[in-house]
Design a protein around this motif. Structure first.
Motif, mmCIF file in Angstrom:
data_model
loop_
_atom_site.group_PDB
_atom_site.id
_atom_site.type_symbol
_atom_site.label_atom_id
_atom_site.label_comp_id
_atom_site.label_asym_id
_atom_site.label_seq_id
_atom_site.Cartn_x
_atom_site.Cartn_y
_atom_site.Cartn_z
ATOM 1 N N TYR A 1 0.839 -1.206 0.000
ATOM 2 C CA TYR A 1 0.000 0.000 0.000
ATOM 3 C C TYR A 1 0.873 1.255 0.000
ATOM 4 N N GLU A 2 1.856 1.325 0.887
ATOM 5 C CA GLU A 2 2.723 2.503 0.950
ATOM 6 C C GLU A 2 3.611 2.617 -0.282
ATOM 7 N N GLN A 3 3.972 1.487 -0.876
ATOM 8 C CA GLN A 3 4.786 1.519 -2.092
ATOM 9 C C GLN A 3 3.994 2.076 -3.272
ATOM 10 N N HIS A 4 2.689 1.811 -3.290
ATOM 11 C CA HIS A 4 1.864 2.217 -4.429
ATOM 12 C C HIS A 4 1.290 3.620 -4.300
ATOM 13 N N PHE A 5 1.198 4.157 -3.080
ATOM 14 C CA PHE A 5 0.536 5.442 -2.896
ATOM 15 C C PHE A 5 1.404 6.399 -2.093
ATOM 16 N N SER A 6 1.542 7.598 -2.609
ATOM 17 C CA SER A 6 2.172 8.694 -1.873
ATOM 18 C C SER A 6 1.073 9.687 -1.521
ATOM 19 N N THR A 7 0.912 9.991 -0.252
ATOM 20 C CA THR A 7 -0.166 10.873 0.196
ATOM 21 C C THR A 7 0.414 12.124 0.847
ATOM 22 N N PRO A 8 -0.283 13.260 0.761
ATOM 23 C CA PRO A 8 0.260 14.525 1.272
ATOM 24 C C PRO A 8 0.109 14.654 2.783
ATOM 25 N N ASN A 9 0.976 15.436 3.384
ATOM 26 C CA ASN A 9 0.869 15.789 4.814
ATOM 27 C C ASN A 9 0.674 14.553 5.689
ATOM 28 N N THR A 10 1.413 13.498 5.389
ATOM 29 C CA THR A 10 1.191 12.219 6.066
ATOM 30 C C THR A 10 2.062 12.103 7.317
ATOM 31 N N ASP A 11 1.435 11.758 8.430
ATOM 32 C CA ASP A 11 2.155 11.500 9.674
ATOM 33 C C ASP A 11 2.284 9.989 9.826
ATOM 34 N N ARG A 12 3.499 9.492 9.640
ATOM 35 C CA ARG A 12 3.747 8.054 9.759
ATOM 36 C C ARG A 12 4.462 7.736 11.068
ATOM 37 N N SER A 13 4.050 8.424 12.120
ATOM 38 C CA SER A 13 4.548 8.090 13.454
ATOM 39 C C SER A 13 3.975 6.746 13.890
ATOM 40 N N GLY A 14 4.628 6.142 14.851
ATOM 41 C CA GLY A 14 4.190 4.840 15.327
ATOM 42 C C GLY A 14 2.764 4.827 15.841
ATOM 43 N N ALA A 15 2.285 5.976 16.344
ATOM 44 C CA ALA A 15 0.926 6.042 16.890
ATOM 45 C C ALA A 15 -0.127 5.711 15.849
ATOM 46 N N TYR A 16 0.194 5.884 14.563
ATOM 47 C CA TYR A 16 -0.792 5.687 13.501
ATOM 48 C C TYR A 16 -0.585 4.368 12.759
ATOM 49 N N TYR A 17 0.173 3.464 13.374
ATOM 50 C CA TYR A 17 0.321 2.090 12.902
ATOM 51 C C TYR A 17 -0.307 1.169 13.936
ATOM 52 N N SER A 18 -0.997 0.148 13.474
ATOM 53 C CA SER A 18 -1.711 -0.712 14.418
ATOM 54 C C SER A 18 -0.764 -1.396 15.397
ATOM 55 N N ASN A 19 0.469 -1.713 14.948
ATOM 56 C CA ASN A 19 1.423 -2.356 15.861
ATOM 57 C C ASN A 19 2.433 -1.375 16.439
#
Length: 658
Positions: free
Chosen positions: A234-252
């Motif tokens: 999913y992340e390889q196929h899509f680049s999204t704007p203003n994205t916060d990829r901190s650990g808090a926003y990952y299920s694990n």
């Protein structure tokens, strides 16, 4: 533009060049990017695939993402389509360097992404990815007005591969996009409800999902579903704007793991969109759970809510849905965690997927029905303070449908799944529920004074409808419920408080005009009878008919007026226009006008005189708006070898403006 007028013609003529009609140029800023390893191979060895157009931070941007077979430096090349001839991009086409990294082993190869910036409104653009000698096919997209009303489409759970038949799932997905964009060619966004594929890292499913060309023509606003989250594809196929990829926003809680995650936001015209990774809902999983999402939404709205008229949230797991997932424990938890915050923040609309059925909620405030008197299926709703509409989309591909389930006795607020007192077959929170086992999509019309939400059929029981083709029953009747027919429609009218809201639409200011005309009657400029001088040449003199220039453009762009003269002729007899010179001057100053330089007769300096274009008057960038009158004294000197006759010439006047 080059409006021309011949001074030898009769009658007053006028030529204007509107500022908006000047030659267009692509005003893009190169975004320099780093992060690529030293190229392992030349660009012409890479195979490029999986190209997808995505949303940018606002309407002036687009992202593009793709796969590459080689780890080479690559870029996007962009130009207005009007300047692409025979597939060849202009030499000054804008380029944007791509970033990227190696894909996970099951995907193979590498991913690349870049952001196109500086787009102009109402312009068709062509773009391609790669590098010199190895460009992809060129694709096109079109921008529209950057202000005012627009439509976008919301598409639920394509989930390619879910039926066990990728080809049939792809056919249904393709047909929905064909139907939807054919009916709504001016739609500006395609918004995802999540679950693009059945299995997170299965690239054959991703290839089928990405096959429709609409995903390279309309920006796709991706959303992570529970079937997308279990890998990095999913992340390889899509680049999204203003994205916060901190650990808090990952299920694990671990962005480095083989999972996808992140929350993001963007503003498109009058709508602030916030997209959440609802897979992360409990801190026991390792991430920040629902609390992290509500804080994220609160922070984004606090910082950017005033920049948009409407607030729309998008996430995958529907909290007010009618089918198999309605009673899931994780959705019941979200149903407790989300609504009060969304009501307090003034959210207008929430778009959801996951339950493969359609529903439209009543207006919900703080986890309860906002108005007990709101009727099922109401065509117009009027949220008071805190009223929020929740919509769940059905399958856009036909790969899987869930049947509507029955309410229970668990209550009519909060996490409860009790019955609606006004329509006991429905859950308490749903105004409309629908499942016919046909493909549908949701159209949202964004208007100044309302949001119009429609659920529309993109198919019938007939193929392509993968799960029905594999034996599922279908209740749709094609004659009464054909493709394009409306399942549900509601207009959401905003809450204006106790006062009276006033609205005014302010258009772009008129650009003004640059124009010129002959001042008065354009009679013949008669130089009279030439007089002999010094025994070797003749002279004659006169004045041009004055030129009136008017410039009211807001751009205060430079302008110039020039002229050149033809040869003088009398039947077969002729002499060169180079013998005519002039001295320009201002009869009336204004519009920043400056008189052109004097030009001597070619008889005096063996020059070209007015036989070539010479400046009569001009103004620099930033000049004052207004009018000016330009004049010039004419000076003709010809050798006495010119034969007797009545000679005429044409003085052609040219106005240039930028």
């Amino acid at each position: 533009m080059r409006p021309k007028h011949s001074a030898g013609a009769h009658g007053p003529l006028r030529r204007r060049a509107a500022a908006s009609a000047t030659a267009a140029s692509l005003g893009l800023i190169m975004a320099l990017g780093g992060g690529l390893a030293s190229p392992a191979a030349a660009a012409d060895t890479a195979t490029l695939s999986g190209i997808v157009l995505g949303v940018g931070a606002d309407e002036t941007q687009r992202t593009v993402t793709w796969y590459s077979s080689a780890d080479t430096a690559q870029k996007i090349q962009v130009a207005p389509t009007s300047r692409v001839t025979g597939g060849a991009f202009p030499a000054d086409a804008a380029t944007f360097d791509a970033l990227g990294a190696a894909n996970i082993a099951t995907s193979g190869g590498y991913n690349r992404h870049a952001t196109i910036t500086g787009l102009q409104e109402n312009t068709a653009y062509s773009y391609r990815v790669g590098g010199e000698g190895n460009w992809s096919t060129a694709y096109t997209f079109r921008t529209q007005d950057f202000e005012g009303p627009y439509d976008f489409l919301f598409l639920g759970d394509p989930q390619i591969g879910s039926s066990g038949d990728i080809a049939k799932d792809q056919a249904g997905w393709q047909d929905t996009l064909d139907v939807a964009t054919r009916a709504n060619p001016d739609t500006e966004l395609l918004v995802s409800g999540g679950d693009q594929v059945e299995t997170a890292n299965t690239e054959s499913q991703w290839n089928a999902f990405l096959a429709p060309d609409q995903l390279r023509q309309y920006p796709w606003a991706a959303t992570i579903g529970n079937h997308d989250v279990g890998g990095k594809a999913y992340e390889q196929h899509f680049s999204t704007p203003n994205t916060d990829r901190s650990g808090a926003y990952y299920s694990n809680g671990n962005p480095a793991s083989n999972t996808s995650g992140g929350d993001y936001w963007y503003i498109y015209k009058d709508v602030l969109f916030i997209d959440l990774n609802s897979n992360s809902y409990a801190t026991t999983q390792g991430g920040g759970g629902d609390e992290a999402h509500t804080k994220y939404v609160s922070d984004v709205i606090e910082q950017h809510g005033s920049e948009a008229k409407w607030k729309v949230l998008v996430y995958h797991h529907a909290i007010y849905s009618p089918a198999s997932h309605a009673k899931d424990s994780d959705n019941k938890k979200r149903r407790v965690d989300f609504p009060t915050t969304f009501s307090k923040l003034g959210v207008d609309l929430v778009l959801q997927g996951h339950d493969h059925s359609y529903s439209r909620s009543y207006l919900v405030k703080n986890g309860e029905k906002a108005d007990k008197n709101e009727q099922p299926g109401a065509a117009d709703v009027y949220p008071g303070p805190g009223g929020v509409l929740y919509v769940t989309a059905n399958s856009a591909s036909g790969s899987k449908y869930y049947d509507i389930t029955a309410p229970d006795s668990s209550g009519t607020s909060g996490a409860g799944n009790g019955a609606d007192p006004l329509n006991p077959k429905n859950y308490w929170y749903n105004s409309v529920q629908n499942q016919e086992h046909v493909r549908t999509y949701v159209k949202v019309q964004v208007r100044n004074d309302k949001l119009v939400v429609e659920n529309l059929r993109s198919g019938t029981c007939a193929a392509p409808n993968s799960e029905v083709e594999h034996g599922l029953s279908c209740t749709n009747t094609a004659s009464g419920q054909p493709v394009g027919s409306v399942v549900d429609k509601v207009s959401v009218h905003p809450y204006h408080g106790d006062g009276q809201s006033l609205q005014v639409n302010v258009p772009d200011p008129a650009p003004g005009e640059f124009g010129w005309t002959i001042d008065g009657y354009n009679g013949l400029v008669d130089l009279g009878t030439a007089k002999e001088r010094d025994g070797d040449h003749f002279t004659a003199a006169g004045k041009i008919n004055p030129i009136l220039v008017s410039d009211t453009r807001r751009t205060l762009s430079p302008w110039s007026v020039s002229a050149d003269v033809s040869d003088f002729k009398d039947a077969a007899k002729t002499f060169s226009g180079a013998y005519l010179g002039w001295t320009p001057y201002l009869l009336d100053a204004g519009a920043g006008a400056k008189a052109g330089a004097s030009v001597a007769s070619g008889y005096d300096d063996q020059g070209k005189g007015l036989s070539v274009s010479r400046g009569l008057g001009s103004a620099d960038q930033g000049h004052a708006r207004g009018k000016a009158r330009l004049g010039a004294d004419l000076d003709l000197k010809i050798p006495d070898s010119v034969r007797k006759g009545g000679y005429r010439a044409t003085l052609t006047i040219t106005a240039l403006s930028s």
